[in-house]
Design a protein around this motif. Structure first.
Motif, short mmCIF file in Angstrom:
data_model
loop_
_atom_site.label_atom_id
_atom_site.label_comp_id
_atom_site.label_asym_id
_atom_site.label_seq_id
_atom_site.Cartn_x
_atom_site.Cartn_y
_atom_site.Cartn_z
N ALA A 40 38.80 36.14 20.53
CA ALA A 40 38.15 36.79 21.67
C ALA A 40 39.22 37.39 22.58
CB ALA A 40 37.30 35.79 22.46
N PRO A 41 38.95 38.54 23.16
CA PRO A 41 39.96 39.18 24.02
C PRO A 41 40.24 38.36 25.27
CG PRO A 41 37.85 40.29 24.23
CD PRO A 41 37.71 39.33 23.08
N GLY A 42 41.47 38.39 25.70
CA GLY A 42 41.86 37.71 26.93
C GLY A 42 41.97 38.70 28.07
N ALA A 43 41.84 38.20 29.29
CA ALA A 43 42.03 39.00 30.49
C ALA A 43 42.90 38.20 31.44
CB ALA A 43 40.69 39.35 31.14
N LYS A 44 43.82 38.87 32.09
CA LYS A 44 44.77 38.20 32.98
C LYS A 44 44.27 38.27 34.41
CE LYS A 44 49.74 37.96 33.92
NZ LYS A 44 51.07 38.54 33.58
N ALA A 45 44.19 37.10 35.07
CA ALA A 45 43.78 37.05 36.48
C ALA A 45 44.37 35.80 37.12
CB ALA A 45 42.26 37.06 36.61
N ASP A 46 44.63 35.89 38.41
CA ASP A 46 45.15 34.77 39.17
C ASP A 46 44.16 34.45 40.29
OD1 ASP A 46 46.51 33.03 40.91
OD2 ASP A 46 48.46 33.89 40.43
N LEU A 47 43.49 33.32 40.19
CA LEU A 47 42.47 32.97 41.17
C LEU A 47 43.06 32.67 42.54
CD1 LEU A 47 40.73 32.79 38.58
CD2 LEU A 47 39.55 30.87 39.64
N LEU A 48 44.30 32.21 42.60
CA LEU A 48 44.89 31.85 43.89
C LEU A 48 45.25 33.07 44.72
CD1 LEU A 48 47.13 28.78 42.98
CD2 LEU A 48 44.78 28.83 43.81
N THR A 49 45.53 34.18 44.05
CA THR A 49 45.85 35.42 44.77
C THR A 49 44.71 36.42 44.71
OG1 THR A 49 46.84 36.47 42.82
CG2 THR A 49 48.29 35.12 44.22
N GLY A 50 43.85 36.28 43.70
CA GLY A 50 42.77 37.24 43.49
C GLY A 50 43.15 38.40 42.59
N ASP A 51 44.43 38.46 42.20
CA ASP A 51 44.90 39.56 41.36
C ASP A 51 44.19 39.54 40.00
OD1 ASP A 51 46.64 40.26 43.36
OD2 ASP A 51 48.40 39.31 42.43
N GLY A 52 43.69 40.68 39.58
CA GLY A 52 43.09 40.83 38.25
C GLY A 52 41.62 40.47 38.16
N LEU A 53 41.05 39.94 39.22
CA LEU A 53 39.66 39.49 39.14
C LEU A 53 38.68 40.65 38.98
CD1 LEU A 53 39.49 36.59 41.75
CD2 LEU A 53 39.37 36.43 39.26
N GLU A 54 38.91 41.74 39.67
CA GLU A 54 38.00 42.88 39.58
C GLU A 54 37.91 43.38 38.15
OE1 GLU A 54 37.34 47.38 41.46
OE2 GLU A 54 38.95 46.08 42.23
N SER A 55 39.05 43.53 37.50
CA SER A 55 39.08 44.00 36.12
C SER A 55 38.45 42.98 35.17
CB SER A 55 40.53 44.28 35.71
OG SER A 55 40.59 44.64 34.34
N ALA A 56 38.76 41.69 35.38
CA ALA A 56 38.25 40.64 34.49
C ALA A 56 36.74 40.53 34.55
CB ALA A 56 38.88 39.31 34.85
N LEU A 57 36.15 40.90 35.68
CA LEU A 57 34.70 40.75 35.88
C LEU A 57 33.93 42.04 35.60
CD1 LEU A 57 34.86 38.60 39.12
CD2 LEU A 57 33.90 37.85 36.92
N ASP A 58 34.60 43.05 35.11
CA ASP A 58 33.95 44.33 34.84
C ASP A 58 32.84 44.17 33.80
OD1 ASP A 58 33.58 47.13 34.99
OD2 ASP A 58 34.77 47.40 33.17
N GLU A 59 31.61 44.52 34.17
CA GLU A 59 30.43 44.48 33.31
C GLU A 59 30.07 43.07 32.85
OE1 GLU A 59 30.85 47.24 30.11
OE2 GLU A 59 30.82 48.99 31.44
N VAL A 60 30.54 42.05 33.57
CA VAL A 60 30.23 40.66 33.22
C VAL A 60 28.87 40.27 33.80
CG1 VAL A 60 30.89 38.25 33.68
CG2 VAL A 60 32.60 39.91 32.93
#
Length: 255
Positions: A40-60
């Motif tokens: 399964a594809p991975g997505a990079k995100a850091d919950l403590l900073t919020g970095d990458g969350l917008e991209s990781a949640l795209d069309e979720v």
């Protein structure tokens, strides 16, 4: 349906990714590393900073939060991390959230458990349709302590404590089921098939692994020891009961 599993490379999260895949749904494993999991594809995100969350949640459509911390004294992932993830999910239009938590955590004074309860409250008070899946300790929970102390020639146990350990694959199966076919319940609970004292689990592990060592009472935090001694960690009567015993799990893990 697109499902994002946060903590997707971890012990529970990777198993959820595999379960969702088996059911033929689109799944992404979100983690700080962004590694693929079980194809399964991975997505990079850091919950403590919020970095990458917008991209990781795209069309979720649904998020499954299996995030955890290796340091029980650093529980920001359950507070600051949850706040960032929930805000990003609401902004992205995510409909539902399934959150892995701990049976009886609301009765505990152990800091790790208290922060898990904080995390539960954050999800339940959000705009997301949230279900909290509370599990008893995984079968590998006591084994972690046994393995860590093995070089010292001892096997630490929780004096006077009882456990109802559960197969992590069965927990992942329930998490995936709630993500795909929601029950609509705010809380769902699952535990293992038997209640055991800590010393019995140590003896079973010794027998299965042929490990040498003296079984001793471990130096665990008093608040955690009290939680286990009082049986707050045991499954309520209306919870899901797993099928795989501790011994069966040990035998399967040894293959």
């Amino acid at each position: 349906m697109r499902i994002a599993v946060f903590g997707g490379t971890g012990n529970a999260g990777a198993r959820v990714v595999a379960q969702v895949q088996r059911q033929g749904h689109d799944v992404v494993a979100v983690s700080r590393s962004g590694k693929d999991v079980h194809g399964a594809p991975g997505a990079k995100a850091d919950l403590l900073t919020g970095d990458g969350l917008e991209s990781a949640l795209d069309e979720v459509d649904v998020l499954v939060d299996c995030t955890n911390t290796a340091n029980p004294l650093d529980t920001r992932i359950f507070t600051l991390g949850a706040r960032h993830l929930i805000a990003a999910a609401e902004a992205a239009g995510v409909e539902r959230a399934i959150v892995l938590s701990i049976v009886g955590a609301e009765h505990s004074t152990f800091q790790y458990h208290q922060r898990k309860v904080d995390q539960e409250h954050r999800y339940l008070s959000s705009r997301l349709d949230a279900t909290i899946v509370r599990a008893t300790q995984f079968h590998d929970f006591p084994v972690t302590f046994f393995e860590q102390a093995k070089p010292l020639g001892v096997i630490p146990v929780f004096l006077g404590a009882r456990f109802q350990t559960v197969d992590p694959d069965e927990v992942a199966e329930l998490l995936a089921h709630e993500a795909v076919e929601p029950s609509g319940a705010s809380f769902v609970e699952i535990g293992g098939p038997r209640v055991r004292v800590s010393r019995d689990l140590a003896k079973a592990w010794q027998q299965a692994t042929h490990a040498r060592g003296l079984i001793v009472n471990g130096p665990f935090p008093p608040s955690l020891l009290t939680f286990f001694r009082e049986g707050r960690n045991l499954l309520p009567t209306d919870g899901h009961v797993g099928r795989v015993s501790f011994e069966e799990w040990l035998a399967r893990s040894a293959r």
